[in-house]
Design an enzyme around this catalytic site. Structure first.
Site, PDB file in Angstrom:
ATOM      1  N   LYS A  54      -9.950   8.692  39.019  1.00  0.00           N
ATOM      2  CA  LYS A  54      -9.409   7.367  38.689  1.00  0.00           C
ATOM      3  C   LYS A  54     -10.345   6.640  37.724  1.00  0.00           C
ATOM      4  O   LYS A  54      -9.903   6.024  36.753  1.00  0.00           O
ATOM      5  CB  LYS A  54      -9.203   6.541  39.976  1.00  0.00           C
ATOM      6  CG  LYS A  54      -8.017   7.035  40.781  1.00  0.00           C
ATOM      7  CD  LYS A  54      -7.942   6.463  42.191  1.00  0.00           C
ATOM      8  CE  LYS A  54      -6.803   7.158  42.950  1.00  0.00           C
ATOM      9  NZ  LYS A  54      -6.706   6.774  44.357  1.00  0.00           N
ATOM     10  N   GLN A  98      -9.930   3.157  48.348  1.00  0.00           N
ATOM     11  CA  GLN A  98      -9.505   4.545  48.571  1.00  0.00           C
ATOM     12  C   GLN A  98      -9.281   4.784  50.066  1.00  0.00           C
ATOM     13  O   GLN A  98     -10.139   4.490  50.892  1.00  0.00           O
ATOM     14  CB  GLN A  98     -10.581   5.508  48.019  1.00  0.00           C
ATOM     15  CG  GLN A  98     -10.201   6.972  48.120  1.00  0.00           C
ATOM     16  CD  GLN A  98      -8.985   7.332  47.271  1.00  0.00           C
ATOM     17  OE1 GLN A  98      -8.851   6.891  46.130  1.00  0.00           O
ATOM     18  NE2 GLN A  98      -8.091   8.126  47.833  1.00  0.00           N
ATOM     19  N   ASP A 121      -2.403  -0.896  44.160  1.00  0.00           N
ATOM     20  CA  ASP A 121      -1.899   0.281  44.879  1.00  0.00           C
ATOM     21  C   ASP A 121      -0.497  -0.007  45.438  1.00  0.00           C
ATOM     22  O   ASP A 121       0.242   0.913  45.783  1.00  0.00           O
ATOM     23  CB  ASP A 121      -2.851   0.633  46.036  1.00  0.00           C
ATOM     24  CG  ASP A 121      -3.415   2.033  45.914  1.00  0.00           C
ATOM     25  OD1 ASP A 121      -2.926   2.797  45.060  1.00  0.00           O
ATOM     26  OD2 ASP A 121      -4.341   2.366  46.683  1.00  0.00           O
TER      27      ASP A 121
END
Ligand code: NAD
Length: 294
Positions: A54, A98, A121
């Site tokens: 990422k 994460q 997200d």
């Protein structure tokens, strides 16, 4: 093989090129560089490699990447404080924590602490609620990536029967919701199957578009697919492969060799849905920097 491959790498590269242009425009017109804070707690090797990918994707696209790697012993309070700091930092437009988090941390509390205008997200109750209502929001990355694959491969979802295998909060539920919205890439009739579904094949055989997100290899075999159907394989499963350098290879949920003989279009694993997930994260970060989602 008769099916055409839906090439996630190519489509992903196309979208990243579009994003690079938008980032340059944002910079020239408003002096803004999109910024993404990536927070990783602990040393899980898979999570470390996702986070590295990422960060690299941000750098390649022109997004400022703010790397936060914390020890596994980090307390929930410390993590929440860091999120508050990033919520207030004007250089940061998106925050990604994460998952999974270490067991002593309440994932839902952490996700809910991210400011809605920075939830790139798209996992917070606010973002998911807006998605369900068809309101502008950050769409969760893998589901949005699937919709983009369909749109850019000219697969018409309007009136199509889509069968989704899997009902997780990160793939099955949001993708099913997107598919029946009154929108481009939507207007489908959607059936959701899961572990309690009786006679899975009875449903999958009715699909014009079949989306497999079960997390088990060979869940979808040739007999379960209607000839001419479009098949999207979300699964990423590590199967043992002693002759490969890593000792494993990645396999989807679909028996690709067989199903590609009956499907009209199909995504491979790897190289299908996978590359789209990070790309849609970049997309959401640019959207956040534009300030259109509040
Ligand atoms: P999950 O384990 O949370 O959910 C799996 C779902 O599939 C469950 O709802 C379960 O009921 C259903 N299921 C499992 N076996 C089934 C069967 N035989 N019949 C019917 N339903 C069945 O998984 P997830 O997080 O949604 O991920 C699914 C797969 O997609 C995994 O392989 C994961 O690695 C992969 N994934 C890939 C990406 C990507 O970027 N490519 C992103 C997220 C997840």
């Amino acid at each position: 093989m008769s099916a055409t491959i839906i090439n996630g790498k190519e489509i992903s590269a196309q979208i990243r090129q579009e994003l690079r242009q938008q980032i340059q425009e944002l910079h020239h017109a408003r002096g803004i560089t999109p910024g993404l804070a990536v927070i990783l707690v602990g040393e899980d090797p898979a999570s470390q490699s996702y986070v590295t990918a990422k960060e690299r994707a941000c750098q390649e696209t022109g997004i400022y990447s703010d790397d936060n790697r914390l020890p596994a012993t980090t307390t929930q309070q410390e993590l929440l404080q860091l999120i508050q700091q990033k919520n207030q930092d004007p250089r940061i437009h998106g925050i990604l924590v994460q998952l999974p988090l270490p067991r002593h941390i309440d994932e839902q509390a952490v996700i809910a602490a991210i400011a809605p205008e920075k939830d790139v997200d798209g996992f917070s109750p606010i973002s998911l609620g807006r998605l369900m209502l068809g309101q502008p929001t950050f769409l969760s990355c893998t589901p949005h990536g699937i919709i983009q694959l369909l749109l850019r491969s000219h697969v018409n979802t309007d009136g199509a029967h889509v069968v989704v295998v899997g009902r997780s909060n990160i793939v099955g539920k949001p993708v099913a919701n997107l598919l029946f919205q009154k929108a481009a890439g939507g207007n489908a009739t959607v059936t959701i199957c899961h572990r309690h579904t009786r006679d899975l094949a009875h449903f999958t055989r009715q699909a014009d578009i079949l989306i497999a997100a079960a997390g088990a290899p060979h869940t979808i075999t040739k007999e379960m697919v209607k000839p001419g159907a479009v098949v999207i394989d979300v699964g990423v499963n590590r199967v043992s492969a002693p002759d490969s350098p890593r000792g494993y290879r990645l396999q989807g949920d679909v028996d690709f060799a067989e199903v590609s003989q009956v499907a009209s279009q199909i995504t491979p694993v790897p190289g299908g849905v996978g590359p789209m997930t990070i790309t849609m994260l970049l997309y959401n970060t640019v959207l956040a920097a534009k300030g259109e989602i509040r």
